[in-house]
Design a protein around this motif. Structure first.
Motif, short mmCIF file in Angstrom:
data_model
loop_
_atom_site.label_atom_id
_atom_site.label_comp_id
_atom_site.label_asym_id
_atom_site.label_seq_id
_atom_site.Cartn_x
_atom_site.Cartn_y
_atom_site.Cartn_z
N GLY A 168 0.86 -1.44 0.04
CA GLY A 168 0.05 -0.04 0.18
C GLY A 168 0.74 1.37 0.01
N ARG A 169 0.53 2.25 0.97
CA ARG A 169 1.20 3.60 1.28
C ARG A 169 2.46 3.35 0.98
NH1 ARG A 169 -0.50 5.58 6.93
NH2 ARG A 169 0.78 3.70 7.38
N GLY A 170 3.30 2.62 1.56
CA GLY A 170 4.71 2.60 1.71
C GLY A 170 5.47 3.54 2.46
N SER A 171 4.88 4.09 3.62
CA SER A 171 5.84 5.00 4.21
C SER A 171 6.95 4.54 5.11
CB SER A 171 4.89 5.79 5.33
OG SER A 171 4.55 4.91 6.37
N ASN A 172 6.79 3.25 5.31
CA ASN A 172 8.15 2.48 6.03
C ASN A 172 9.30 2.21 4.69
OD1 ASN A 172 7.87 1.71 9.07
ND2 ASN A 172 5.99 1.15 8.25
N ILE A 182 7.80 -5.51 10.03
CA ILE A 182 7.42 -4.73 10.88
C ILE A 182 5.89 -4.84 11.30
CG2 ILE A 182 6.84 -2.72 9.37
CD1 ILE A 182 8.27 -0.82 12.10
N HIS A 183 5.67 -4.87 12.69
CA HIS A 183 4.23 -4.98 12.91
C HIS A 183 3.93 -3.91 14.01
CE1 HIS A 183 0.53 -7.26 13.94
NE2 HIS A 183 0.77 -6.91 14.95
N PRO A 184 2.58 -3.24 13.65
CA PRO A 184 2.37 -2.21 14.55
C PRO A 184 1.80 -2.38 15.90
CG PRO A 184 0.55 -2.53 12.97
CD PRO A 184 1.61 -3.44 12.75
N ALA A 227 7.23 -4.41 4.36
CA ALA A 227 6.94 -3.10 4.84
C ALA A 227 5.47 -2.99 4.51
CB ALA A 227 8.12 -1.95 4.23
N GLY A 228 4.44 -3.29 5.37
CA GLY A 228 3.22 -3.26 5.18
C GLY A 228 2.83 -4.07 3.92
N LEU A 266 3.45 5.03 14.16
CA LEU A 266 4.08 5.16 12.89
C LEU A 266 5.47 5.78 12.81
CD1 LEU A 266 3.66 4.04 9.86
CD2 LEU A 266 2.54 6.38 9.33
N GLU A 297 7.88 3.61 14.00
CA GLU A 297 8.10 2.70 12.95
C GLU A 297 9.28 2.93 12.02
OE1 GLU A 297 5.12 0.67 11.06
OE2 GLU A 297 3.66 0.90 12.42
#
Ligand code: GRF
Length: 217
Positions: A10-14, A108-110, A87-88, A171, A174
């Motif tokens: 998705g978004r890919g912020s990580n 990575i897990h929130p 990453a997501g 986040l 993260e």
């Protein structure tokens, strides 16, 4: 320089935070490819904008999970990575896939695992009334969200939090801990040995736990 492939959905912020850390010269790694299981993953565009080769292996094109896993592994191995970073990435990967990348596949897990594996972690943390929440970077094993833990960051849950405010607080952490874990791996200070994380972070003041808000939010 280790070669890193990042998988997103998705978004890919990580992914973006890892790319930014590499671009800043702060990570002895090269992001050699970004792969997604959906063509509409927003992060693909920002990877391309950074000049990183991208690819899509669309899970809907495959009749079984094994067939998808095999195709994804072929795409990954085309980049000859030392480390594969989820990453997501929202697909469950099968046992053969996980075994193939044993010791070089991280996620990575929130949440502060082993609390709240699976989806909707922030909603569930609020519903349980926990006062401390956070995120976890771990090696991936066949057991979903249960691999050996590399680093965790804790944040407080404060009065008035909703899912969005809590997710944003987590986040931000993260985006700190994932580059840190990749750095440890790139510097050969981190490896998976016998089902346990071996981390030579003794000289590192941060250790493997980060509590950014210990003195207040
Ligand atoms: C993050 O919260 C990550 O921990 C979880 O999915 C989210 C992905 O966000 N696995 P992004 O795509 O990296 O922005």
């Amino acid at each position: 320089m280790i070669r890193v492939v990042i998988l997103i959905s998705g978004r890919g912020s990580n992914m973006a935070s890892l790319l930014a850390t590499v671009e800043a010269g702060d990570l002895p790694a090269r992001i050699v490819g970004v792969l997604a299981n959906r063509a509409d993953a927003a992060g693909l565009a920002s990877a391309r904008a950074s000049g990183v080769p991208t690819g899509v292996v669309d899970h809907r094109q495959y009749a079984s999970r094994d067939a998808f896993d095999t195709a994804m592994a072929a795409a990954i191995d085309g980049f000859a990575p030392d480390l594969v970073v989820l990453a997501g990435f929202m697909r469950i990967l099968g046992e053969a896939f996980v075994r193939h990348y044993q010791g070089r596949l991280i996620n990575i897990h929130p949440s502060l695992l082993p609390a709240f594996p699976g989806l909707h972690t922030h909603r569930r943390a609020l519903a349980e009334g926990v006062r401390v929440h956070g995120c976890t970077v771990h090696f991936v094993t066949a057991d979903l969200d249960h691999g050996p833990i590399i680093v965790q960051a804790a944040v407080p849950v404060v009065d008035g939090d909703d899912e969005a405010t809590l997710a944003a607080r987590v986040l931000a952490q993260e985006h700190r801990v994932y580059p840190l874990a990749v750095r440890w791996f790139a510097e050969s200070r981190l490896r998976l040995g016998d089902g346990r994380v071996l981390l030579d972070a003794a000289q590192d003041a941060t250790g493997a736990l980060i509590v950014p808000h210990a003195a207040g939010v």
